[in-house]
Design a protein around this motif. Structure first.
Motif, PDB file in Angstrom:
ATOM      1  N   TYR A  63       0.786  -1.180   0.178  1.00  0.00           N
ATOM      2  CA  TYR A  63      -0.112  -0.183   0.079  1.00  0.00           C
ATOM      3  C   TYR A  63       0.865   1.213  -0.001  1.00  0.00           C
ATOM      4  O   TYR A  63       1.812   1.122   0.645  1.00  0.00           O
ATOM      5  CB  TYR A  63      -0.930  -0.004   1.254  1.00  0.00           C
ATOM      6  CG  TYR A  63      -2.190  -1.112   1.121  1.00  0.00           C
ATOM      7  CD1 TYR A  63      -2.962  -1.017   0.507  1.00  0.00           C
ATOM      8  CD2 TYR A  63      -1.790  -1.902   1.916  1.00  0.00           C
ATOM      9  CE1 TYR A  63      -4.330  -1.801   0.459  1.00  0.00           C
ATOM     10  CE2 TYR A  63      -2.991  -3.014   2.195  1.00  0.00           C
ATOM     11  CZ  TYR A  63      -3.848  -2.833   1.181  1.00  0.00           C
ATOM     12  OH  TYR A  63      -5.099  -3.679   1.318  1.00  0.00           O
ATOM     13  N   GLY A 113      -2.885   4.649   1.373  1.00  0.00           N
ATOM     14  CA  GLY A 113      -3.660   3.292   1.496  1.00  0.00           C
ATOM     15  C   GLY A 113      -3.549   2.561   2.637  1.00  0.00           C
ATOM     16  O   GLY A 113      -2.548   2.098   2.817  1.00  0.00           O
ATOM     17  N   ASP A 114      -4.481   2.120   3.502  1.00  0.00           N
ATOM     18  CA  ASP A 114      -4.545   1.622   4.818  1.00  0.00           C
ATOM     19  C   ASP A 114      -3.745   2.237   5.560  1.00  0.00           C
ATOM     20  O   ASP A 114      -3.161   1.701   6.443  1.00  0.00           O
ATOM     21  CB  ASP A 114      -4.128   0.040   4.446  1.00  0.00           C
ATOM     22  CG  ASP A 114      -5.498  -0.726   4.217  1.00  0.00           C
ATOM     23  OD1 ASP A 114      -6.529  -0.325   3.823  1.00  0.00           O
ATOM     24  OD2 ASP A 114      -5.472  -2.098   4.473  1.00  0.00           O
ATOM     25  N   SER A 163      -0.962   3.565   4.890  1.00  0.00           N
ATOM     26  CA  SER A 163       0.573   2.998   4.565  1.00  0.00           C
ATOM     27  C   SER A 163       1.176   4.212   3.855  1.00  0.00           C
ATOM     28  O   SER A 163       0.624   4.787   2.822  1.00  0.00           O
ATOM     29  CB  SER A 163       0.570   1.926   3.744  1.00  0.00           C
ATOM     30  OG  SER A 163       1.999   1.545   3.437  1.00  0.00           O
ATOM     31  N   LYS A 174       0.173  -5.439   1.104  1.00  0.00           N
ATOM     32  CA  LYS A 174      -1.288  -5.827   0.503  1.00  0.00           C
ATOM     33  C   LYS A 174      -1.106  -7.305   0.680  1.00  0.00           C
ATOM     34  O   LYS A 174      -0.198  -8.157  -0.014  1.00  0.00           O
ATOM     35  CB  LYS A 174      -1.384  -5.477  -0.800  1.00  0.00           C
ATOM     36  CG  LYS A 174      -1.624  -4.033  -1.119  1.00  0.00           C
ATOM     37  CD  LYS A 174      -2.078  -3.938  -2.509  1.00  0.00           C
ATOM     38  CE  LYS A 174      -2.146  -2.281  -2.940  1.00  0.00           C
ATOM     39  NZ  LYS A 174      -2.379  -2.131  -4.182  1.00  0.00           N
TER      40      LYS A 174
END
Length: 130
Positions: free
Chosen positions: A28, A32-33, A35, A62
């Motif tokens: 990520y 994203g998430d 990160s 991921k």
């Protein structure tokens, strides 16, 4: 969601360095998430400095979709800021929630410490004094 790590980089040299993130797979990025591996790309770290100044930056592998059966990986290249000379490159891999160094082109200068014992790993990269 995959296995995350808190990462930092320390420059113990008397001159500035730059780090670059390359060959990213199944990670990520850009929030994203949560990160932010991209923070280490094209990053200038001054002489005798640490990034971040305190704490660590969160990165995450991921482990879903097309990455379900793939290991997450990336390379961190370190260069001398004044002349662009490559100091070394470290290849990181996360497989089964276990971060490891797959290769290090200059282990005498690029010291890597990985602790996988917690809910999230910690990764510390230290560039030794020259």
């Amino acid at each position: 969601m995959g296995y995350g790590a808190f990462m930092s980089a320390t420059n113990n040299r008397s001159a500035a360095i730059k780090t670059f993130v390359t060959d990213v797979s199944c990670m990520y990025e850009n929030g994203g998430d949560g990160s932010h591996l991209e923070y280490f790309d094209n990053l200038l770290i001054g002489a005798g400095s640490r990034y971040p100044d305190s704490g660590r930056i969160y990165i995450e592998a991921k482990n879903s979709g097309s990455c379900f059966f793939e290991s997450a990986q990336f390379k961190l290249k370190v260069t001398d800021n004044s002349n662009g000379a490559i100091i070394g490159t470290v290849s990181f891999v996360d497989s089964s929630a276990n971060w490891t160094v797959a290769s290090n082109t200059n282990p005498d200068v690029l010291n890597v410490n990985i602790d996988n014992s917690g809910n999230h790993a910690t990764i510390s990269v230290t560039v030794a004094a020259s």
